[in-house]
Design a protein around this motif. Structure first.
Motif, mmCIF file in Angstrom:
data_model
loop_
_atom_site.group_PDB
_atom_site.id
_atom_site.type_symbol
_atom_site.label_atom_id
_atom_site.label_comp_id
_atom_site.label_asym_id
_atom_site.label_seq_id
_atom_site.Cartn_x
_atom_site.Cartn_y
_atom_site.Cartn_z
ATOM 1 N N VAL A 242 -5.509 5.695 11.518
ATOM 2 C CA VAL A 242 -4.223 6.244 10.468
ATOM 3 C C VAL A 242 -4.201 5.038 9.818
ATOM 4 O O VAL A 242 -3.580 4.114 10.112
ATOM 5 C CB VAL A 242 -3.374 6.978 11.594
ATOM 6 C CG1 VAL A 242 -2.421 7.455 10.469
ATOM 7 C CG2 VAL A 242 -3.840 8.020 12.536
ATOM 8 N N PHE A 243 -4.211 5.231 8.391
ATOM 9 C CA PHE A 243 -3.999 4.036 7.692
ATOM 10 C C PHE A 243 -2.621 4.203 6.863
ATOM 11 O O PHE A 243 -1.958 5.298 7.074
ATOM 12 C CB PHE A 243 -4.895 4.237 6.458
ATOM 13 C CG PHE A 243 -6.396 3.780 6.914
ATOM 14 C CD1 PHE A 243 -6.628 2.882 8.296
ATOM 15 C CD2 PHE A 243 -7.291 3.794 6.012
ATOM 16 C CE1 PHE A 243 -7.846 2.885 8.752
ATOM 17 C CE2 PHE A 243 -8.931 3.500 6.395
ATOM 18 C CZ PHE A 243 -8.838 3.021 7.700
ATOM 19 N N ILE A 244 -2.057 3.279 6.527
ATOM 20 C CA ILE A 244 -1.052 3.120 5.582
ATOM 21 C C ILE A 244 -1.536 2.588 4.178
ATOM 22 O O ILE A 244 -2.512 2.324 3.995
ATOM 23 C CB ILE A 244 0.292 2.027 5.855
ATOM 24 C CG1 ILE A 244 -0.526 0.647 6.179
ATOM 25 C CG2 ILE A 244 0.628 2.476 7.386
ATOM 26 C CD1 ILE A 244 0.639 -0.463 6.477
ATOM 27 N N TRP A 245 -0.632 2.772 3.177
ATOM 28 C CA TRP A 245 -1.252 2.436 2.011
ATOM 29 C C TRP A 245 -1.304 0.844 1.615
ATOM 30 O O TRP A 245 -0.200 0.263 2.025
ATOM 31 C CB TRP A 245 -0.090 2.978 0.831
ATOM 32 C CG TRP A 245 -0.482 4.550 0.512
ATOM 33 C CD1 TRP A 245 0.318 5.348 1.093
ATOM 34 C CD2 TRP A 245 -0.992 4.783 -0.567
ATOM 35 N NE1 TRP A 245 -0.292 6.555 0.687
ATOM 36 C CE2 TRP A 245 -1.265 6.487 -0.510
ATOM 37 C CE3 TRP A 245 -1.956 4.401 -1.525
ATOM 38 C CZ2 TRP A 245 -1.812 7.146 -1.306
ATOM 39 C CZ3 TRP A 245 -2.614 5.254 -2.244
ATOM 40 C CH2 TRP A 245 -2.753 6.758 -2.188
ATOM 41 N N PRO A 246 -2.474 0.370 1.390
ATOM 42 C CA PRO A 246 -2.302 -1.141 1.195
ATOM 43 C C PRO A 246 -1.311 -1.823 0.099
ATOM 44 O O PRO A 246 -0.864 -2.974 0.227
ATOM 45 C CB PRO A 246 -3.603 -1.496 0.725
ATOM 46 C CG PRO A 246 -4.354 -0.130 0.026
ATOM 47 C CD PRO A 246 -3.471 1.010 0.640
ATOM 48 N N VAL A 247 -0.873 -0.998 -0.868
ATOM 49 C CA VAL A 247 0.236 -1.558 -1.761
ATOM 50 C C VAL A 247 0.487 -0.168 -2.496
ATOM 51 O O VAL A 247 -0.031 0.943 -2.538
ATOM 52 C CB VAL A 247 -0.648 -2.382 -2.865
ATOM 53 C CG1 VAL A 247 -1.872 -1.605 -3.773
ATOM 54 C CG2 VAL A 247 0.346 -2.873 -3.948
ATOM 55 N N GLY A 248 1.814 -0.038 -2.862
ATOM 56 C CA GLY A 248 2.488 0.803 -3.563
ATOM 57 C C GLY A 248 2.087 0.893 -5.023
ATOM 58 O O GLY A 248 2.264 -0.216 -5.694
ATOM 59 N N GLY A 249 1.916 2.096 -5.737
ATOM 60 C CA GLY A 249 1.543 2.198 -7.001
ATOM 61 C C GLY A 249 0.781 3.487 -7.048
ATOM 62 O O GLY A 249 0.276 4.082 -6.169
ATOM 63 N N PRO A 250 0.475 3.788 -8.495
ATOM 64 C CA PRO A 250 -0.235 4.939 -8.886
ATOM 65 C C PRO A 250 -1.829 4.880 -8.825
ATOM 66 O O PRO A 250 -2.047 3.698 -8.786
ATOM 67 C CB PRO A 250 0.165 5.597 -10.205
ATOM 68 C CG PRO A 250 0.557 3.901 -10.841
ATOM 69 C CD PRO A 250 1.075 3.288 -9.736
ATOM 70 N N ILE A 251 -2.602 6.119 -8.400
ATOM 71 C CA ILE A 251 -3.956 5.819 -8.541
ATOM 72 C C ILE A 251 -4.325 6.030 -9.756
ATOM 73 O O ILE A 251 -4.060 7.055 -10.513
ATOM 74 C CB ILE A 251 -4.487 6.925 -7.660
ATOM 75 C CG1 ILE A 251 -4.162 6.820 -6.152
ATOM 76 C CG2 ILE A 251 -5.921 6.922 -7.956
ATOM 77 C CD1 ILE A 251 -4.525 8.035 -5.090
ATOM 78 N N THR A 252 -4.986 4.858 -10.291
ATOM 79 C CA THR A 252 -5.567 4.778 -11.696
ATOM 80 C C THR A 252 -6.699 5.397 -12.078
ATOM 81 O O THR A 252 -7.074 5.704 -12.988
ATOM 82 C CB THR A 252 -5.122 3.421 -12.271
ATOM 83 O OG1 THR A 252 -5.939 2.466 -11.529
ATOM 84 C CG2 THR A 252 -3.792 3.009 -12.619
#
Length: 367
Positions: A242-252
């Motif tokens: 179960v992962f967490i987001w590696p960095v916050g931000g939009p998917i470009t």
């Protein structure tokens, strides 16, 4: 018994609720994918339109410059032709004036030598009426010839004055016309150069993008081989899946096949691009062992983490790596800083999930 029945009813109600929610989530996920695809297509089209629009604008400016140059050039040629014609007219007029002036000078010299002729004496010196008529006719011819000669000399002198004035005016106009024509020509050449530069840039961008895509594809295949060959003996494991987001931000840029904005057609994107500020911290999506930390062609500075169960995550385009190969990292631990090394036009984190070496959609593992 009543308690069991009540429990069964609650269980069935919960089960029914789950079956109602699952299609809703599936529909929402499908809608999200459609929205992302539409957004991706819109961005790609904007980039294509940008090149096309630039070329169209440059061509319109080129047409205007061409028309302006042609107009000035036509005026210049017309003035030059008029100058040439006036020079011919002036030369002929000066030639005729010279000849008539000689005749007029002879007449004036004769009058000076012989004295003023009395037309009355000539007429009354006639012996008879016939002689008078003859003398009158000759006298009229002489007078008319003298008057015509004087008038012609006067007209030719005026013509010469006028033509000289026209020549001076046209020759004065030639210099600014030549300067304007040269300026228009320079603008025209500049527009042509701009058009060619735009075309060259588009071709170079296409060629570079094609090479970059091919190299990334080859690198992706190398990563797959590395993972399947056991990453040079480095073991992994310990991940929860179960992962967490590696960095916050939009998917470009999303995972999967997409219309390429430069190359056209569909190209495969083996991960997701997460937009983030330069130097922001990237963390491990799950617990595991770092199996690669270094430069990896188009990915730039890259980290790979083995989480066990055939699952490996990859983080690309880093500006600085904070961990090394063989190091065990915990979920949420800082592993790198956001950058734009490798094939990147802006700071972001390229995030991949590999299952037994093959890239899979990271969105299936992220909350």
């Amino acid at each position: 018994m009543g308690t069991m029945k009540k429990g069964f009813v609650l269980f069935m109600a919960g089960l029914l609720l789950i079956f109602m929610i699952i299609p809703a989530f599936a529909e929402q996920d499908l809608q999200q994918q459609m929205t992302e695809k539409q957004s991706q297509a819109a961005v790609a089209q904007q980039q294509v339109d940008s090149v096309t629009g630039t070329l169209q604008k440059t061509q319109m400016e080129l047409d205007v410059a061409q028309n302006e140059y042609q107009l000035v050039d036509n005026q210049l040629k017309a003035t030059q032709q008029q100058i040439a014609a006036n020079k011919v007219i002036l030369a002929n007029a000066e030639k005729m004036l010279s000849a008539r002036t000689k005749v007029l000078n002879i007449r004036m010299r004769d009058v000076y030598k012989n004295g003023q002729i009395s037309y009355i004496d000539v007429l009354f010196g006639a012996s008879d009426f016939s002689d008078f008529t003859t003398r009158l006719d000759l006298l009229q011819r002489v007078v008319k010839q003298d008057i015509d000669l004087v008038a012609e000399v006067k007209a030719e002198r005026q013509l010469i004055i006028d033509k000289k004035g026209e020549l001076e005016r046209d020759e004065a106009a030639i210099t600014p016309l030549q300067k304007a024509a040269q300026q228009k020509k320079q603008i025209l050449e500049s527009k042509k150069a701009a058009q060619q530069a735009t075309l060259n840039a588009a071709v170079n961008q296409r060629d570079m993008a094609q090479r970059a895509y091919e190299e990334l594809l080859a690198t992706s295949q190398q990563i797959e081989q590395m993972i399947r060959s056991g990453n040079r003996g480095i073991g992994g494991g310990g991940g929860s899946g179960v992962f967490i987001w590696p960095v916050g931000g939009p998917i470009t840029s999303p995972f999967g096949w997409r219309d390429h904005p430069v190359l056209g057609g569909e190209r495969f994107h083996s991960g997701i691009d997460i937009g983030a500020g330069y130097g922001e911290t990237v963390v491990a999506a799950d617990t595991g062992v770092v199996t690669y930390a270094g430069w990896m062609d188009g990915y730039g500075k890259t980290i790979m983490i083995d989480h066990g169960g055939g699952i490996v995550t990859l983080y690309g385009h880093s500006s600085e790596l904070l961990v090394s190969e063989g190091q065990r990292v915990a979920k949420g631990q800082a592993i790198m800083l956001v950058g734009m090394t490798g094939y990147a036009t802006g700071p972001h984190c390229h995030f991949e999930v590999r299952l037994n070496g093959s890239p899979v959609n990271p969105m299936n593992y992220l909350p």
